[in-house]
Design a protein around this motif. Sequence first.
Motif, PDB file in Angstrom:
ATOM      1  N   UNK A   1       0.938  -1.242   0.199  1.00 45.74           N
ATOM      2  CA  UNK A   1       0.076   0.052   0.013  1.00 45.74           C
ATOM      3  C   UNK A   1       0.806   1.230  -0.144  1.00 45.74           C
ATOM      4  N   UNK A   2       0.586   2.076  -0.795  1.00 44.19           N
ATOM      5  CA  UNK A   2       1.428   3.224  -0.932  1.00 44.19           C
ATOM      6  C   UNK A   2       1.033   4.273   0.029  1.00 44.19           C
ATOM      7  N   UNK A   3       2.032   4.959   0.754  1.00 41.86           N
ATOM      8  CA  UNK A   3       1.668   5.894   2.024  1.00 41.86           C
ATOM      9  C   UNK A   3       2.507   6.844   2.052  1.00 41.86           C
ATOM     10  N   UNK A   4       2.301   7.815   2.647  1.00 41.67           N
ATOM     11  CA  UNK A   4       3.289   8.864   3.169  1.00 41.67           C
ATOM     12  C   UNK A   4       3.337   9.159   4.636  1.00 41.67           C
ATOM     13  N   UNK A   5       4.668   9.110   5.120  1.00 40.53           N
ATOM     14  CA  UNK A   5       5.039   9.121   6.364  1.00 40.53           C
ATOM     15  C   UNK A   5       5.701  10.626   6.709  1.00 40.53           C
ATOM     16  N   UNK A   6       5.080  11.248   7.728  1.00 39.40           N
ATOM     17  CA  UNK A   6       5.546  12.433   8.212  1.00 39.40           C
ATOM     18  C   UNK A   6       5.828  12.208   9.563  1.00 39.40           C
ATOM     19  N   UNK A   7       7.039  12.867  10.189  1.00 34.35           N
ATOM     20  CA  UNK A   7       7.461  12.535  11.647  1.00 34.35           C
ATOM     21  C   UNK A   7       8.111  13.737  12.205  1.00 34.35           C
ATOM     22  N   UNK A   8       8.066  13.760  13.268  1.00 33.62           N
ATOM     23  CA  UNK A   8       8.859  14.734  14.067  1.00 33.62           C
ATOM     24  C   UNK A   8       9.169  14.357  15.479  1.00 33.62           C
ATOM     25  N   UNK A   9      10.172  14.840  16.143  1.00 35.34           N
ATOM     26  CA  UNK A   9      10.839  14.571  17.253  1.00 35.34           C
ATOM     27  C   UNK A   9      10.462  15.460  18.527  1.00 35.34           C
ATOM     28  N   UNK A  10      10.100  14.509  19.926  1.00 34.01           N
ATOM     29  CA  UNK A  10       9.718  15.140  20.858  1.00 34.01           C
ATOM     30  C   UNK A  10      11.011  15.450  21.678  1.00 34.01           C
ATOM     31  N   UNK A  11      11.371  16.989  21.857  1.00 28.92           N
ATOM     32  CA  UNK A  11      12.820  16.866  22.496  1.00 28.92           C
ATOM     33  C   UNK A  11      12.601  16.552  23.966  1.00 28.92           C
ATOM     34  N   UNK A  12      11.513  16.403  24.642  1.00 30.27           N
ATOM     35  CA  UNK A  12      11.572  16.085  26.127  1.00 30.27           C
ATOM     36  C   UNK A  12      12.091  14.452  26.175  1.00 30.27           C
ATOM     37  N   UNK A  13      11.429  13.826  25.452  1.00 34.76           N
ATOM     38  CA  UNK A  13      11.688  12.335  25.621  1.00 34.76           C
ATOM     39  C   UNK A  13      12.628  11.953  24.440  1.00 34.76           C
ATOM     40  N   UNK A  14      12.674  12.470  23.259  1.00 31.57           N
ATOM     41  CA  UNK A  14      13.654  12.098  22.243  1.00 31.57           C
ATOM     42  C   UNK A  14      12.752  10.990  21.468  1.00 31.57           C
ATOM     43  N   UNK A  15      11.684  10.887  21.522  1.00 27.21           N
ATOM     44  CA  UNK A  15      10.812   9.853  20.706  1.00 27.21           C
ATOM     45  C   UNK A  15      10.192  10.453  19.594  1.00 27.21           C
TER      46      UNK A  15
END
Length: 609
Positions: free
Chosen positions: A270-284
């Motif tokens: 399945x074709x998909x689009x992934x966007x992400x960012x980093x939480x600076x407090x936990x690093x997750x």
Amino acid sequence: MRKYLRRMNLQKKILLSNVLLFALPCLLLSWQIISFVQTEANQRLNQSRLSILNQINGNMEDMLKNIVVYSDFFFSNEEVNSLLSQKKFESEYEERTAKKKMENFLRSRWVYYGDTGYYLEILGENGYNYSSLGNGDTEFVFSDLESLKKEEWYDALFESSRIRYIPTYASGEFGRDEDSIVRAVRLLRHLSSGRYIGLMDVSIQQEQFIRLFEDGVRQENQRVFLMDDTGRILSCTDRELIGKYISSEKYLDKLLNYDYGYFPAAMDGIYSQICFTTNEVTGWKIVMYETMQKSAWFGNRSYLLIVGVAVIYFLLALFMSVYNAKYISRPVQRLKADMHTAYRGDLSVRSQVETEDEFGQLSRQFNEMIGRIEELICQLGERDEEKRVLELNALQAQINPHFLYNTLASIRFLVEMDMKEQADNSLLALAKLLKRTFSDYRELIPVKEEMESLENYLVLMKNRYQDTFEWEIQMDEEAAEALVPRISVQPLVENSISHGFGQKKDMGYICVQAKIEEKDLLISVYDNGEGADVEKIKRLLAAGGDCQEGQVSSIGIRNVQERIRLSFGKDSGLSVSELTFGGIRIDMRMPARTTDKLQGGSHYENYDY
């Protein structure tokens, strides 16, 4: 092929070049436009997704900061610290009192910072435990402190007093709470001794994160999840994904090695689009996963419209190529014939193109240029003659009337004092100097001839200023034939005499050196006089300066600077500096050219007296 292109006339070349470089590429450009439109649309969508993730991340950071503030009270409060530091209570009354105080603290803090999405528990080293959900409640099960101490992550708490975030799956004790996802853990110390008196942890519930993520979901095909640094999904709007790992190492590397971004992915076909960012407090990582459906190209009206426009544009470009080839070549051929006529020397030719477009403007400018060239040719002959006359007048004007008057007066004084030899030498030197000045019209002369004239000048000056200064001329053999502007060293020596020895009580000294340095001719004039205004001379050399009345040497220096740069370029010229033992040094630098390179100018003759 090359010979064929050379034989083609301008009209065919324009037609061929327009077709190959303009008409045909427009078809390829249409495909690029389609790709660009799709890329631009995806980029804007991804930016929108990142904006949503940043908003979710900001809300998550606010929640975690609220937890930090919530825990700070119990970490730094003296009464809480005292209750947890007490190893044993003396009586049952003291124990109940301590329990009541702690319950009041928990209750009061819960009013300000409490939230249904998390709760706090305090595990004391003294064996007493407290919770914001109610102390002594049989339904609430406290974590076992001794068991927590044996877990791998526990030793890292001693590194700092900051809160550490421990996923519940990483702890056997915390994992017993199925509703909890993360524990914010912090060690408690005695405020005075610093010894450890207990463990405080805030349990953040799964529902808290799910509500946070669901607020950012805009479409049914979007999923938002929280992933730790091992690739495990801690929380997700799709509960079936909780606890699973990112299986693709390629996608996991992208998520872990960058702070934020987006990329396409194909998961399970399945074709998909992934966007992400980093939480600076936990690093997750907070990730948005959105499935996409690829629509058929011909089913997209926007793409069909772009292709249709491109085809029409191609046909118009082909038509305009033929038209422009004819329109441009005709006036160009006419202008080419007129330019060839002017090249043969017939400046009476004038272009006959009468249009009002750029070709007409070009033709009129051509006519104006030819007329201007005729005027300049006439003016050039006149100005060349004027230049020679002005140059002669300028050189003659350098022989200052005061200099002649004072020199003749000094010769008369020598005659009256019966110093016939000095008087004879002065007269001979003056005659040679005047003869060379008024008879030689060359712009550049060899250094040795310039030094001969300078020697005559110095003889005059030495006889005029009796017992005032001594002089010396040092000239390398390789510099003797190098070219220098005529009467260029004398103004520099005159500057040393007029400004250096006027008020000097002891004997002055002037040294003139000529040598070759790094393919340049360097002529230096040293003196040990009282010195001139060096800054003023520098300004004079840099910008032309402003000479006061009577400063003949300044006029001469400026004249020398301009003549050197006119003959040798702007990189040549004069420079001045102060000497440590007193006096100044003026350097004249220019490329070392020999008499073999001298062009033009009148033949110079040596005159013997």
